[in-house]
Design a protein around this motif. Sequence first.
Motif, mmCIF file in Angstrom:
data_model
loop_
_atom_site.group_PDB
_atom_site.id
_atom_site.type_symbol
_atom_site.label_atom_id
_atom_site.label_comp_id
_atom_site.label_asym_id
_atom_site.label_seq_id
_atom_site.Cartn_x
_atom_site.Cartn_y
_atom_site.Cartn_z
ATOM 1 N N THR A 99 13.365 2.660 9.952
ATOM 2 C CA THR A 99 11.923 2.551 10.174
ATOM 3 C C THR A 99 11.647 1.742 11.431
ATOM 4 O O THR A 99 10.802 2.119 12.257
ATOM 5 C CB THR A 99 11.244 1.898 8.963
ATOM 6 N N LYS A 129 6.461 -2.844 10.019
ATOM 7 C CA LYS A 129 5.918 -3.021 11.374
ATOM 8 C C LYS A 129 5.356 -4.425 11.549
ATOM 9 O O LYS A 129 5.623 -5.094 12.561
ATOM 10 C CB LYS A 129 4.829 -1.992 11.661
ATOM 11 N N ARG A 130 4.621 -4.900 10.570
ATOM 12 C CA ARG A 130 4.028 -6.238 10.653
ATOM 13 C C ARG A 130 5.117 -7.305 10.691
ATOM 14 O O ARG A 130 5.026 -8.290 11.432
ATOM 15 C CB ARG A 130 3.103 -6.468 9.456
ATOM 16 N N THR A 162 7.909 4.094 1.769
ATOM 17 C CA THR A 162 6.560 4.651 1.679
ATOM 18 C C THR A 162 5.769 4.307 2.942
ATOM 19 O O THR A 162 6.205 3.475 3.763
ATOM 20 C CB THR A 162 5.835 4.070 0.464
ATOM 21 N N GLU A 163 4.618 4.919 3.113
ATOM 22 C CA GLU A 163 3.755 4.601 4.265
ATOM 23 C C GLU A 163 3.348 3.135 4.239
ATOM 24 O O GLU A 163 3.299 2.473 5.282
ATOM 25 C CB GLU A 163 2.520 5.500 4.264
ATOM 26 N N GLN A 164 3.041 2.616 3.042
ATOM 27 C CA GLN A 164 2.673 1.207 2.922
ATOM 28 C C GLN A 164 3.836 0.305 3.330
ATOM 29 O O GLN A 164 3.656 -0.686 4.048
ATOM 30 C CB GLN A 164 2.260 0.895 1.482
ATOM 31 N N GLU A 165 5.035 0.656 2.906
ATOM 32 C CA GLU A 165 6.203 -0.144 3.266
ATOM 33 C C GLU A 165 6.481 -0.072 4.767
ATOM 34 O O GLU A 165 6.866 -1.072 5.380
ATOM 35 C CB GLU A 165 7.423 0.337 2.482
ATOM 36 N N TRP A 179 4.280 0.214 7.065
ATOM 37 C CA TRP A 179 3.287 -0.665 7.707
ATOM 38 C C TRP A 179 3.727 -2.129 7.565
ATOM 39 O O TRP A 179 3.622 -2.913 8.513
ATOM 40 C CB TRP A 179 1.918 -0.454 7.062
ATOM 41 N N GLU A 180 4.225 -2.489 6.386
ATOM 42 C CA GLU A 180 4.708 -3.853 6.177
ATOM 43 C C GLU A 180 5.899 -4.174 7.082
ATOM 44 O O GLU A 180 6.018 -5.288 7.595
ATOM 45 C CB GLU A 180 5.106 -4.031 4.709
#
Length: 303
Positions: A260, A288-289, A280-283, A285-286
């Motif tokens: 990722t 990336k942060r 997942t998409e949420q993971e 994003w996490e």
Amino acid sequence: MDFDRDRLSTVQLVPPTPFSPDGQAILPEVLEDFLRTVHHKGIRVVLPGAGTGEFHSLTASEVVSCVQAARKAMGREGIVVAPIGLGLHHALETGKGAIEVGADALLVMPPVHPYLSDSGVRDYFDFLMKKLPKPFLVYKKGPFPSDDLLVELGASDQFIGVKYAVNDLDAFTRFAAKVGGQLGLYCGTAERYAPFFHLAGATGYTSGAGNLCPRLTLAMHQALVEGRYQEAMRLLALLRPIEDGRARSADSYNISLLKTGLSLLGRDFGPPRPPQRQVTEQEAWEIKRLLDPILVAEAALDH
């Protein structure tokens, strides 16, 4: 054997294996291009197709293709260590192919067979070392091979080092005292444990985080070599969120977090192969942060 073991005393990068979007085919040209980039940034030792490269999901020919891509990327000044393991036939086929395409050394992966014993593992090593004329390293991740067997095997000039991935610092310290420089010792559990293994006798460590921030982890290793431990721990604090993230849920984000992260850097390595975890998409994003401040620090070293 004519091999300069000191060249392994550095960050040993374990790259993910790039797959096609459906996960069915490996993409050696993507791996080669990526490794040229990290080589330019200072990485000199790579272990293509090993644990973070999804070794247990690869065929022998796929591992060899990864080794060949790494050899092309690293040139003659880099060290390419090829993983071998599983059944004897698989290990032998992989080792022969890896030697043909230019592997410098072979890493015996942790045995996954049931009903293990030092006696059986000794036979396994003896067979492979007789058939494959290259320096051998062993990846220790459990009770077998035992430290006593590794000391015994160290009497052979062909057996040159141990990737020690059992986080028992007292046991490792005792083991390092027994081998007394006879073997190369490397922390097999990456940056989180590298400083402590270094104090106990390790001279290098394997890294997954180095795929995303090679300059930061090389700087940490250099600080350890020079005894600048406060700086090494500062750099570890920067890198640690990657390793903590990979370690979640019994280390099941080990590969998927890196893939990722690489996609965020514009490098599509495809999905992990089942049974490796998908994110997942949420993971994503996490992740990336989590990576943003680390990549800023890495970019500062680039300049």
